[in-house]
Motif scaffolding. Structure first.
Motif, PDB file in Angstrom:
ATOM      1  N   SER B 279      36.510  45.488  33.104  1.00  0.00           N
ATOM      2  CA  SER B 279      35.708  45.380  34.330  1.00  0.00           C
ATOM      3  C   SER B 279      35.269  46.742  34.803  1.00  0.00           C
ATOM      4  CB  SER B 279      36.466  44.724  35.469  1.00  0.00           C
ATOM      5  OG  SER B 279      37.470  43.960  35.030  1.00  0.00           O
ATOM      6  N   ALA B 311      34.944  46.567  40.504  1.00  0.00           N
ATOM      7  CA  ALA B 311      35.658  46.017  39.347  1.00  0.00           C
ATOM      8  C   ALA B 311      36.578  44.885  39.786  1.00  0.00           C
ATOM      9  CB  ALA B 311      36.463  47.118  38.658  1.00  0.00           C
ATOM     10  N   PHE B 314      34.728  41.690  40.536  1.00  0.00           N
ATOM     11  CA  PHE B 314      34.350  41.011  39.302  1.00  0.00           C
ATOM     12  C   PHE B 314      35.531  40.252  38.709  1.00  0.00           C
ATOM     13  CE2 PHE B 314      32.279  40.030  35.510  1.00  0.00           C
ATOM     14  CZ  PHE B 314      33.111  40.313  34.460  1.00  0.00           C
ATOM     15  N   MET B 315      36.708  40.888  38.744  1.00  0.00           N
ATOM     16  CA  MET B 315      37.885  40.199  38.202  1.00  0.00           C
ATOM     17  C   MET B 315      38.200  38.951  39.004  1.00  0.00           C
ATOM     18  SD  MET B 315      40.445  43.300  37.369  1.00  0.00           S
ATOM     19  CE  MET B 315      41.789  42.344  36.743  1.00  0.00           C
TER      20      MET B 315
END
Lengths: 239, 362, 417
Positions: B279, B311, B314-315
């Motif tokens: 990510s 990041a 997104f995870m």
């Protein structure tokens, strides 16, 4: 006959179905439809005929042994107190309530208590005197949740504690009394005299015959004498 | 040595929020070395953000978040009992403590040395790329070849998993290791092509140049490459629908079947760390890296904060995939990897070239 | 055909010893099987009883690479010797015993056994009781199909597809609780009818529950039944052709998915199924996806049957007049006197019932004098289609074993009794 056919997926159909699946899940994230009941803080509302712990009324019991005979798991053992009263071994009980259905006077009653624990195996044999009153329950719940079905299910929470012992009427029992149906079969073994729980049968000796007398007021029509008589002399008749 | 302290203080991370405290601490004899060491830029990048500290935070939250999100979709509630007032967020700590107390069983037939050391060694290929990922002024190594080096280091992680499967000496672990090897072949080429497409687009492999050029985020410039990268990430980190090496119902957890106790805890976090790494790479390539609204009070901490936030978000979104899909079979995943995804990745390279040739990049 | 190269198999005789683990454990296959597999470089895997995807049985799988060459089942881990236990219990005490193999299908299991007794003693069941029995049977059928759908989903890794059918099943359990008092082990059907009457409020509630289930299952359809990954896992997997299905004795919806239209409710109808209007779903492909779709359609048909039952149920008694009971609406108080002394006349009596997973056979042999069965034989559908299940595994990949297992809905406690 209804034909089931599953077509092969082409590319557009596949992409459409991917988007549908993702759409359903994203919809669930935004508007969840949780159906969890947070036990033990909430308790589920159970119907009145729920088959839970069994309570006993020792004034109504006539020691007829029917519950012990019918139990499919052999969980009921009759123990002698004033008369023979049932004790239930909850290690074996399968909560089928055949005993409750067999009791002619309604001495065994169902409750809605379904979550009880015992500390060791000996405690699981519950004697009749422990079954008379509702056991002490530590109520951790403060809400009662009911599933209400109206289009989609709703969890209706009420801040109340549910009454765990419903009122059940005893069955209407036609009045019967034991009587000799086939008096010529009697062999004077007097097993019936010894077996009667209320001592309603007495024997009188009269020259070469023994006459059995059934005290109609004392007879509770438990039919133990019918079962124990080896020659099927006795039976039940209406009063 | 006085020289050391000056070198570290010169290259220190400058955060206006805690600068007064740092000034006070720098005057105390021994602690000033420790504080200067932690706040030295390279060490700060590896230790705090985007390194170990950030990984710890991510692990603590992502497991809880995934379970809660999956539960919300599945009409239930998820873990709630451990710390009820704050929504059960301490569940991961409780699980971690439980793993510490559980017995680590090394069965007789295992290659004991490899079996025990591999989960710990697995951190090596996971943490090495962190050296190369910069977060604005906070970086460890700056190089023109950082992005290819990161991809190459990420390619080392499956080797460790295969080694774990072999060291377990169990037929299910063996099947799982074989599947991991096959899956590696499936996703590696499309991943490399997607990264290549973006490097062609930006003209460099240096993350600083890439982030500078992203006035429009990369995901809008080349969405096909973004899609390929995301699918390759899902394949690489064993997320459903590609959870094939660790198929819980088919091969009883694959290469990790014999692990218990704290080794199991370490092994479980491996997949999440790989996801975090990828990510970060995705954020740098596609989401504008550490560009973001300026927060002057954080000073030098602002770029790492934005990088980490993007990041992490997104995870959080990718963990939704677990509730949507079933698991593909190995040969189906290979077929997808070598036909559909490879085609899309080649198209993405073509799109990149087209964008560069027409000079459309602002 | 000319021009086709001849394929020759080369093998080197390597003296390979099977590993020591095969000597110490009890392996229910002959030693030659194991050694033969090792010599031919095949791989033997035990999908054993302690496996997240095996149920309570062991499947011994011989793999050539990724393909299953042979699968030998090792059932019997949950064998409780019910047939022998039944020989020591009164006829009416067997009712809770024999409903235990299936989790929610107690309606059909009770029906099968009780109909044996009614056929032997020539007891006539009142119509309202027949409608209530059909209601219980169909609710159990829906519940079992939902359970099997959940197990299929979890075997393929689709956790949402596991949780949602079990949540919907919770509504069915709520309905069963309101009717019988117990959640899944009702023991509600007795020779001569049912144990007590169900009042109008409960029937209306069941109608609303069916509507709710339809709504929730529509979401389930979009996320699981039509999911491309699920279709890819199940389509053309584990194919049983029509001849194979008949040859191996497959029953139930798995036979109907291979093209044979056989349903005991139509062939040898019992209760009020003749008066109800429903269709039998039949598929042609015989693969895993068709088996699953047939069961989904059966859920829809069962819901339609339940609606008809709720609309058409007549007023009346629920306990037959051939049974001596105090009240015709509630067996409470006369259970023992009415039912404990049942003795069947000498002979053998058999019934067939359509349980959720297939044809259920009950057979009682009575010697005419004892109040316990002399011999009780019952064959569950799981036992009947086990062979077909194992045969459909040949030639499939190892990962397909779980998908086929789920598509068959094999349930070891039911098959092992």
């Amino acid at each position: 006959m209804k034909k089931i056919k599953a077509e092969k997926l082409g590319l557009t159909e596949s992409v459409k179905r991917h988007l549908e699946a993702i759409g359903v899940v994203v919809g669930e994230v935004i508007v969840p439809s949780t159906i969890t009941i947070h036990y033990p803080r909430e308790r589920r509302k159970l119907p009145d005929n729920f088959r839970g712990l069994i309570l006993f009324d020792n004034k109504a019991c006539i020691s007829c042994f029917r519950c012990a005979h019918i139990c499919p798991a052999n969980a009921i053992v009759m123990e002698h107190r004033i008369a023979y009263f049932p004790s239930i071994d909850y290690a074996k009980c399968i909560f089928c309530h055949f005993c409750v259905d067999s009791c002619p006077t309604g001495a065994l009653r169902p409750t809605k208590i379904h979550d009880f624990v015992y500390k060791d195996m000996d405690e699981m044999v519950v004697h009749s005197e422990e079954m008379v009153e509702t056991p002490e329950i530590v109520r951790e719940d403060s809400f009662t949740v009911e599933y209400v079905f109206d289009g989609d299910v709703q969890l209706v929470k009420k801040k109340e504690k549910e009454e765990l012992v419903p009122e059940v009427k005893p069955p209407e029992r036609p009045p019967k009394v034991a009587a000799a149906l086939n008096p010529e079969n009697c062999i004077s073994c007097r097993l019936c005299v010894a077996a009667c729980p209320t001592f309603a049968i007495s024997a009188k000796e009269e020259k070469t015959k023994i006459i059995l007398e059934i005290n109609v007021d004392r007879c509770t029509a438990c039919s133990i004498c019918n079962k124990i008589c080896p020659t099927s002399t006795l039976g039940l008749v209406d009063r | 040595m006085p020289g050391m302290l000056e070198i570290m203080v010169q290259n220190m991370v400058n955060i206006p929020l805690i600068q007064p405290l740092v000034d006070v601490l720098l005057k105390i004899p021994v602690i000033n070395y420790i504080v200067a060491l932690i706040l030295w830029r390279p060490i700060f990048a590896v230790l705090i953000i985007p390194g170990l500290g950030a990984i710890m935070l991510v692990l603590m939250i992502i497991v809880w978040w995934e379970r809660k999100l999956t539960a919300r979709v599945q009409w239930r509630v998820g873990p709630l009992e451990v710390s009820r007032p704050i929504g059960g967020i301490m569940q991961v700590m409780a699980d971690g403590m439980r793993y510490f107390f559980q017995e680590v069983i090394v069965h007789r037939n295992a290659h004991a040395i490899y079996f025990i050391q591999l989960p710990i060694l697995a951190f090596l290929p996971v943490l090495l790329p962190i050296l190369l990922i910069p977060a604005g002024p906070v970086y460890a190594i700056r190089s023109d070849y950082a992005i290819p080096a990161i991809v190459a280091l990420i390619a080392l992680i499956p080797v460790v998993i295969i080694a774990m499967g072999w060291a377990s000496n169990n037929r299910f672990a063996y099947i799982g290791a074989i599947r991991e090897a096959f899956m590696y072949f499936a996703y590696e080429i499309p991943l490399i092509f997607a990264v290549l497409a973006m490097m062609v687009l930006y003209g460099s492999g240096d993350p600083f140049v890439i982030v500078e050029k992203q006035t429009v985020p990369g995901i809008l410039l080349n969405p096909v490459a973004a899609l390929t990268f995301i699918i390759a990430t899902v394949m690489a980190t064993s997320r459903l629908p590609f959870e094939i090496p660790e198929a819980d119902q088919e091969i009883a957890f694959g290469p990790f079947v014999e692990y218990s106790g704290i080794l199991f805890g370490l092994v479980m976090t491996l997949a999440y760390e790989k996801l975090y790494l990828m990510s970060l790479l995705l954020t740098i390539l596609f989401l504008g890296g550490w560009n973001g609204i300026a927060i002057p009070i954080l000073g030098d901490f602002m770029p790492p904060f934005w990088l980490f936030l993007k990041a992490f978000v997104f995870m959080l979104i990718i963990s939704l995939l677990r509730s949507i899909y079933a698991r593909y079979r190995l040969d189906q995943a290979l077929r997808i990897g070598w036909s559909s995804i490879l085609a899309i990745s080649i198209i993405s390279i073509a799109i990149s070239y087209a964008l560069v040739l027409t000079g459309w990049l602002p | 055909m000319t021009g086709m190269k001849e394929v020759r198999e080369m093998s080197i005789e390597v003296p390979v010893e099977p590993p020591a683990e095969y000597e110490s454990l009890f392996i229910p296959v002959p030693k030659e099987f194991v050694e033969d597999a090792y010599r031919k470089d095949d791989f033997i895997v035990f999908i054993g009883p302690q496996h997240p995807g095996s149920g309570h049985m062991r499947i011994i799988v011989r793999l050539k690479g990724d393909f299953i060459v042979e699968a030998i089942p090792d059932p019997g881990y949950v064998h409780r010797s019910m047939e022998k236990l039944a020989e020591n219990r009164l006829y009416v005490q067997n009712i809770p015993l024999l409903e235990r193999p299936a989790i929610m299908d107690f309606g059909n299991y009770n029906l099968g056994y009780v109909r044996v007794i009614e056929e032997a003693l020539d007891i006539e069941v009142p119509e309202r009781a027949q409608y209530l029995r059909v209601l219980l049977a169909e609710l159990g059928r829906i519940g079992t199909h939902l359970y099997d759908a959940g197990i299929l989903a979890v075997f393929m890794g689709h956790t949402t597809g596991f949780m949602w059918p079990f949540a919907v099943r919770e509504f069915i359990v709520e309905a069963l609780t309101h009717i019988t008092g117990a959640r899944i082990t009702g023991s509600f059907i007795i020779p001569g009818g049912v144990r007590r009457d169900v009042d109008e409020k409960v029937l209306r509630m069941i109608g609303r529950i069916i509507f709710t289930i339809e709504n929730r299952l529509e979401k389930f359809e979009r996320v699981f039944i039509r999911n491309p990954t699920v279709v890819a896992r199940l389509k053309d997997v584990g194919v049983l052709t029509r001849e194979e299905a008949i040859k191996y004795g497959v029953v139930g919806p798995f036979l109907r998915a291979s093209g044979v239209e056989y349903d005991v409710r139509r062939v040898e109808s019992y209760e009020v199924y003749d008066d109800l209007d429903f269709e039998i779903p039949v598929g042609d492909d015989g693969d895993g996806y068709t088996r699953f779709l047939v069961r989904v359609e059966e859920i829809a048909q069962s819901m339609s049957i339940i609606r008809q039952v709720i609309d058409r149920i007549p007023e009346g008694d629920v306990i037959s007049s051939d049974i001596e009971a105090i009240s015709r609406n509630d067996i409470r108080g006369s259970f023992y006197d009415a039912l404990a002394k049942i003795t069947l006349p000498a002979g053998e009596y058999t019934t067939l019932t359509e349980a959720a997973r297939g044809t259920l056979l009950f057979s009682v042999l009575s010697d005419g004098a004892s109040n316990v069965p002399y011999r009780l034989r019952f064959v569950t559908p799981g036992w009947m289609y086990l062979k077909g299940f194992m045969e459909s595994l040949k030639g499939e990949r190892l990962a397909d074993l779980q998908a086929i297992y789920g598509s068959f809905g094999y349930f070891p406690p039911e098959a092992d009794r």
